[in-house]
Design a protein around this motif. Sequence first.
Motif, mmCIF file in Angstrom:
data_model
loop_
_atom_site.group_PDB
_atom_site.id
_atom_site.type_symbol
_atom_site.label_atom_id
_atom_site.label_comp_id
_atom_site.label_asym_id
_atom_site.label_seq_id
_atom_site.Cartn_x
_atom_site.Cartn_y
_atom_site.Cartn_z
ATOM 1 N N ILE A 59 0.844 -1.205 0.000
ATOM 2 C CA ILE A 59 0.000 0.000 0.000
ATOM 3 C C ILE A 59 0.876 1.251 0.000
ATOM 4 C CG2 ILE A 59 -1.634 1.364 1.388
ATOM 5 C CD1 ILE A 59 -2.989 -1.262 2.192
ATOM 6 N N GLY A 60 1.910 1.242 0.852
ATOM 7 C CA GLY A 60 2.847 2.380 0.915
ATOM 8 C C GLY A 60 3.510 2.637 -0.433
ATOM 9 N N ASP A 61 3.979 1.568 -1.100
ATOM 10 C CA ASP A 61 4.624 1.697 -2.421
ATOM 11 C C ASP A 61 3.657 2.275 -3.446
ATOM 12 O OD1 ASP A 61 6.845 0.563 -1.317
ATOM 13 O OD2 ASP A 61 6.603 -1.414 -2.281
ATOM 14 N N GLN A 62 2.453 1.760 -3.461
ATOM 15 C CA GLN A 62 1.441 2.212 -4.431
ATOM 16 C C GLN A 62 1.106 3.686 -4.228
ATOM 17 O OE1 GLN A 62 -0.123 0.590 -7.059
ATOM 18 N NE2 GLN A 62 1.395 -1.026 -6.740
ATOM 19 N N ILE A 63 1.011 4.086 -2.954
ATOM 20 C CA ILE A 63 0.715 5.488 -2.656
ATOM 21 C C ILE A 63 1.857 6.370 -3.157
ATOM 22 C CG2 ILE A 63 0.491 7.187 -0.783
ATOM 23 C CD1 ILE A 63 -1.090 5.027 0.782
ATOM 24 N N ALA A 64 3.094 5.958 -2.840
ATOM 25 C CA ALA A 64 4.268 6.738 -3.255
ATOM 26 C C ALA A 64 4.313 6.877 -4.780
ATOM 27 C CB ALA A 64 5.547 6.074 -2.740
ATOM 28 N N LYS A 65 4.032 5.787 -5.471
ATOM 29 C CA LYS A 65 4.062 5.782 -6.937
ATOM 30 C C LYS A 65 3.004 6.748 -7.501
ATOM 31 C CE LYS A 65 3.061 2.547 -10.423
ATOM 32 N NZ LYS A 65 2.353 1.290 -10.505
ATOM 33 N N ALA A 66 1.793 6.642 -6.971
ATOM 34 C CA ALA A 66 0.697 7.490 -7.475
ATOM 35 C C ALA A 66 0.979 8.965 -7.180
ATOM 36 C CB ALA A 66 -0.626 7.053 -6.855
ATOM 37 N N GLN A 67 1.505 9.236 -5.985
ATOM 38 C CA GLN A 67 1.807 10.636 -5.629
ATOM 39 C C GLN A 67 2.918 11.185 -6.518
ATOM 40 O OE1 GLN A 67 2.410 10.418 -1.308
ATOM 41 N NE2 GLN A 67 0.360 11.279 -0.960
ATOM 42 N N ALA A 68 3.888 10.333 -6.860
ATOM 43 C CA ALA A 68 4.980 10.760 -7.751
ATOM 44 C C ALA A 68 4.440 11.121 -9.131
ATOM 45 C CB ALA A 68 6.037 9.663 -7.859
ATOM 46 N N GLU A 69 3.327 10.481 -9.512
ATOM 47 C CA GLU A 69 2.693 10.791 -10.811
ATOM 48 C C GLU A 69 1.776 12.013 -10.706
ATOM 49 O OE1 GLU A 69 0.674 7.126 -11.734
ATOM 50 O OE2 GLU A 69 2.548 6.080 -12.188
ATOM 51 N N GLY A 70 1.788 12.651 -9.516
ATOM 52 C CA GLY A 70 0.973 13.852 -9.331
ATOM 53 C C GLY A 70 -0.479 13.557 -9.006
ATOM 54 N N LYS A 71 -0.762 12.323 -8.676
ATOM 55 C CA LYS A 71 -2.159 11.954 -8.381
ATOM 56 C C LYS A 71 -2.531 12.281 -6.942
ATOM 57 C CE LYS A 71 -2.694 8.274 -11.774
ATOM 58 N NZ LYS A 71 -2.409 6.863 -12.024
ATOM 59 N N ARG A 72 -3.812 12.580 -6.735
ATOM 60 C CA ARG A 72 -4.337 12.744 -5.378
ATOM 61 C C ARG A 72 -4.862 11.385 -4.943
ATOM 62 N NH1 ARG A 72 -8.902 15.650 -2.701
ATOM 63 N NH2 ARG A 72 -7.998 16.380 -0.741
#
Length: 346
Positions: A256-269
């Motif tokens: 979950i932590g990895d997925q959040i980091a990845k999505a945030q890096a793509e500028g996603k909320r």
Amino acid sequence: MLTEYCVIDAKHPDKFILAQAADVLIRGGLVAFPTETVYGLGANGLDSAAVARIFSAKGRPADNPLILHIAEIRDVKELARHVPANAKKLMNKYWPGPLTLVLERTQAVPDAVSCGLNTVAIRLPESLVARGLIRMAGVPVAAPSANTSGRPSPTTAQDVLVDLNGKINMVLDAGPCDIGVESTVVDCTTPVPTLLRPGGVTLEMLRATLGEIEVAPALGDAEDAVRSPGMKYTHYAPAAQMILVEGEYPAAAAVIGDQIAKAQAEGKRVGAVVSAETKLPPGVVAAVYGSRNNPEEIAANLYNALRVFDGEAVDVILAESIPETGLGLAVMNRLRKAAGYRIIKA
Ligand code: TXA
Ligand code: MG
């Protein structure tokens, strides 16, 4: 239409209010009412025109049949052609309560309720408001969950109003529902009873009572889709795309932590539906559903947690899974549907 809003005591429901609501039903109107599972959207189950109004208020697909709610076990007789021994056992043990039984139907059941199936789903709820209303109406009450089709089921009268204000005649507010996920649906027309939808009466409880029970696959093939039409639709879904992370902890928390980091890096909320034990990084819209070790608490909070994202412009939601024991089976069934079966295995 104006939706009349009435507060009613869950433990000592006012007879006058129940009578008013029953009168609305008898005249062919729609009344949203509390049950121990979720709020239902009720209509006179013997009145095809009233039942049709449920489908239009919810935007419900026309091939998804409704549950008939009754007030006494003897009311089954009018609706079911045959009550197998297994069904009798279940009724005696778990009614009133969060259990729906699928039985062969009689001619008394309108096609509008059973959607052309030769079976009918019947439930005797425990909620005193629900039971009192059905008794006063003097007819079986057809009631799906009182949400717009595809949205999370309502566990408060406020949830009902968000979806259906202006589309129904009345809502009875008795506070939040105890269980928070819908009733267990068991098909008793098969030689061995079949669990179609896990819910308030757990698989372990059913096994203890019946000895043997089949479990229908969550996403049925064409044949299963006909047996329980509700299984083929995406349900309970928040507006944003949801991804369910399945697996043991702490591995799943790391994913979950990895997925959040990845999505945030793509500028996603990013949003997250997680247990109280899971720590989230800053910037995540969090919906905490309760303690990982308490499936009852999680069931009670689940739909509320999914509704947290209603007003939030999130691009993606990560969801945490729980063990599939007890009410956990029902919780995971709803989470998988809410995620549209987008699942990452940790
Ligand atoms: O807890 C509940 O069951 C709530 C409260 C209001 O009682 N009601 C509820 O209704 O969840 P609904 O319509 O949201 O879900 C009923 C489920 C659907 O999946 C539907 O396809 C299934 O029961 N069902 C209804 N009639 C059936 C039948 N004859 N055979 C198989 N499945 C049936
Ligand atoms: Mg529903």
